[in-house]
Design a protein around this motif. Structure first.
Motif, short mmCIF file in Angstrom:
data_model
loop_
_atom_site.label_atom_id
_atom_site.label_comp_id
_atom_site.label_asym_id
_atom_site.label_seq_id
_atom_site.Cartn_x
_atom_site.Cartn_y
_atom_site.Cartn_z
N VAL B 268 -93.96 -54.87 -105.18
CA VAL B 268 -92.92 -55.59 -104.44
C VAL B 268 -93.30 -55.62 -102.97
N SER B 269 -93.11 -56.80 -102.34
CA SER B 269 -93.56 -56.95 -100.96
C SER B 269 -92.65 -56.18 -100.01
N GLY B 270 -93.14 -55.96 -98.78
CA GLY B 270 -92.42 -55.16 -97.79
C GLY B 270 -91.04 -55.71 -97.49
N LEU B 271 -90.98 -57.03 -97.25
CA LEU B 271 -89.70 -57.64 -96.89
C LEU B 271 -88.69 -57.48 -98.02
N ARG B 272 -89.17 -57.68 -99.26
CA ARG B 272 -88.29 -57.57 -100.41
C ARG B 272 -87.84 -56.13 -100.61
N LEU B 273 -88.76 -55.19 -100.34
CA LEU B 273 -88.38 -53.78 -100.42
C LEU B 273 -87.21 -53.50 -99.48
N VAL B 274 -87.33 -54.06 -98.26
CA VAL B 274 -86.28 -53.80 -97.27
C VAL B 274 -84.96 -54.41 -97.70
N THR B 275 -85.00 -55.71 -98.11
CA THR B 275 -83.74 -56.38 -98.40
C THR B 275 -83.14 -55.91 -99.72
#
Lengths: 307, 367
Positions: B268-275
């Protein structure tokens, strides 16, 4: 302990360098110069002025020159106060600001810790709720509201104290400015002390001491030692808050401190005065952070590096 | 929100919050102030910049203005301008009966001075006697209400406070979003990256913490022309540090959990991890921090405006009005009381709401 102090002082140097660099280039990026008057000067006179103050040299040259002077402890000449150096201005203003700040800090610590302890010892009582409400209020009343309110009540209404002026630091003239500066800090310290002490008083060691029949005063002394750690950690931000507050307080009460130089210097594009003030304030904040660390190490042996 | 037995932590938090009296009171106060600022200026019926030169520095009052005490001097001024003397004044249900006299005859055309003064309607000549030297005029008195008084230019303080409140509240919300967004991005990046990147990013935050940042804001605002956008940027740039520390700590704590590791292992990409993972799980503390950020931002904005470095005329904010009031404390203390009251009420309510949120989210605090 001395090693800790020295290490932290050394860490402050790069921070000060960052401050000097950022403020230097920020000032130069801004439109306008220190000699822009309503009536423009003759080109020859302008040329002369710029040469005298070294503004005709290239920006990197000026920057390095400023840093070199700084290392010698020379903050340069003021651009807007003729014949005065920035150091001269500080020599005049600093005693005023330091007197106000240190008195306010002492008052805030004494009242804040006192009220906070009272609230923690009598949790849920009327006194506790009163302290909580007053602390919340003191945090929500900005100094620029509190200052004129105090002027109205004690200066104009009751005619007890002067509404402004310095007069060589007469105690009568100090009361209202110091109170204004200390007010928000009292609230912050009281809240922190209450929360921290209440938690400490519930902890195991205190129960043991109670069970052993130690007098309440002794228990409080032991508990406060640990409970004051968060308060001590707050010293750095507190000092910063006092310095910011001094801008308002010195403006409202008409006091000749360094807070006023700051806004005035920025408006006049007095490069050296603004940079000097920013550096001074940064140095004071760093110093207070170091003092806070040392005080924390004194209170809590676990924080000492040699332990 | 119903159901005391909701098992989900978030439901319990909301339930506790609704039960907390101080949170409810704060929400009501905030809603009232926000509604008043939104719709109030339209209801007061006059523009905030509309000045009434004859009604300068009126104290707050619920009775209609002009009062008899202000009426007489205003009438005398008008009569003087008309080159006539005021012989008789009689008031009867909102209409004035004036008798004007002038040795050389009263010029009827000069009666336009009456409606021009804001206080009176269109005059009607009732009687002309003595060959035009004695004129009886009936003129309606305008009924104006200034519940919070007027300022040094005769502008309605209530309208001005409400319009100023719009700016203060908008700055509070937008700057909080800017600072919060920056802090979340910085903290989450540092927390997710870990290692040297994390150390460097947090060291930068430590250095910035040691700076007298408010002084930089002042320099910024003075050097580049003061205005709303600059204030938003400046405040956003100052107040993100706490949020960055908070979100980093939350991210670090989360990154040790199994579901988080699984998501990472799945690529899972960084941005998606955050959101999808960081924010939903750190929502409670982030909301508490953001709520407590709003009053700080409003305070900073009014501080700048108080120093004359914030919002500029003709726009106004609570800080500007407090500064005007502070300059007039001797002659017109209500000019300080009105805006200061609104500002302090808003700050108290926001701080109490933030505290109540923190209490409700903290499982250790009393039941």
């Amino acid at each position: 302990m001395i090693g800790l102090a020295l290490r932290r002082l050394a860490q402050g140097v790069p921070t000060l360098l960052v401050v000097a660099t950022v403020s230097f280039f920020l000032m130069r990026l801004a439109p306008g110069g220190p000699f822009d008057l309503e009536r423009p000067l003759a080109p020859a006179a302008m040329e002369n002025l710029r040469r005298v103050y070294g503004l005709d040299r290239s920006l990197p040259e000026q920057y390095l020159g400023y840093l070199a002077a700084l290392l010698r402890g020379d903050l340069g000449p003021s651009f807007s106060h003729r014949d005065l150096s920035v150091a001269d201005l500080f020599a005049r203003g600093l005693p005023v600001s330091l007197t106000l700040g240190s008195l306010a800090l002492l008052l805030a610590l004494a009242l804040g810790i006192g009220l906070g302890s009272l609230a923690a010892l009598r949790r849920g009582s009327l006194a506790d709720r009163l302290v909580g409400g007053l602390a919340a209020l003191s945090l929500s009343v900005p100094s620029f509201v509190a200052a004129p309110l105090l002027q109205i009540v004690f200066g104009l209404g009751l005619r007890l104290l002067p509404v402004g002026g310095w007069e060589g630091g007469a105690p009568r003239n100090l009361v209202l400015p110091v109170l204004t500066l200390a007010l928000p800090q009292i609230g912050a310290i009281a809240r922190l002390t209450r929360a921290s002490l209440a938690e400490t008083l519930r902890a195991q060691p205190v129960r043991t001491q109670r069970a052993m029949g130690l007098p309440p005063g002794r228990i409080l002394r032991h508990a406060l030692r640990g409970a004051l750690l968060p308060v001590v950690a707050l010293l750095g931000p507190l000092a910063a808050g006092l310095l910011t507050g001094s801008v308002v307080v010195e403006t409202v009460f008409g006091l000749p401190g360094i807070g006023r130089y700051f806004v005035e210097g920025a408006l006049n594009r007095d490069y050296t005065l603004v940079m000097g003030t920013v550096l001074l304030v940064a140095a004071l904040v760093i110093l207070f952070n170091i003092l806070a660390d040392l005080a924390a190490a004194l209170l809590d042996p676990r924080l000492r590096p040699d332990a | 929100m119903s159901g005391a037995a909701l098992p989900a932590p978030r439901g319990r938090t909301a339930h506790r919050l609704v039960r907390s009296g101080s949170a409810r009171a704060s929400l009501v106060v905030l809603a009232l102030i926000a509604l008043a600022c939104l719709f109030g200026p339209r209801l007061t019926g006059r523009a905030p910049e509309r000045a009434y030169p004859d009604l300068r520095q009126l104290p707050p009052s619920l009775t209609a203005q002009p009062s008899p005490t202000t009426l007489r001097p205003a009438l005398e001024r008008i009569a003087f301008r008309m080159r006539a003397a005021l012989a008789e004044v009689e008031e009867r249900d909102g209409r004035l009966r004036l008798v004007l006299t002038a040795p050389g005859g009263v010029d009827e055309r000069a009666l336009v001075y009456l409606p021009r003064s804001d206080l009176f309607g269109t005059p009607r000549v009732v009687a002309r006697e003595d060959g035009g030297r004695r004129l009886t005029v009936e003129v309606p008195v305008r009924r104006l209400h200034f519940p919070l008084g007027t300022d040094i230019h005769g502008r309605d303080l209530l309208t001005r406070i409400l319009v100023a409140g719009r700016i203060s509240l908008v700055v509070g919300l937008v700057a909080t979003l800017v600072a919060g967004g920056l802090g979340i991005a910085w903290g989450a990046t540092a927390g997710l990256a870990g290692g040297a990147v994390d150390a460097a990013m947090m060291r930068a935050v430590d250095v910035l913490y040691a700076l007298p940042f408010v002084f930089f804001v002042i320099v910024l605002v003075v050097l580049f022309r003061p205005g709303l956008i600059l204030i938003l940027i400046a405040i956003g740039a100052v107040e993100w540090l706490d949020m960055a520390r908070l979100v980093r700590a939350q991210t670090l704590a989360l990154s040790r959990r199994d579901f988080f590791r699984a998501a990472r292992a799945l690529g899972v990409s960084g941005l998606r991890l955050v959101t999808r993972h960081v924010l939903p799980n750190a929502l409670g503390p982030v909301i508490v921090a953001a709520t407590l950020l709003v009053p700080r931002v409003i305070l900073l904005e009014s501080f700048l405006s108080f120093l004359g470095l914030g919002v500029q005329e003709p726009e106004t904010s609570w800080g500007v009005l407090v500064a005007e009031g502070a300059r007039a404390i001797e002659s017109a203390p209500w000019m300080l009381a009105g805006p200061a009251g609104f500002l302090v009420a808003t700050l108290v309510a926001l701080n109490r709401l933030g505290d109540a949120l923190a209490d409700a989210a903290d499982p250790r605090s009393g039941l």
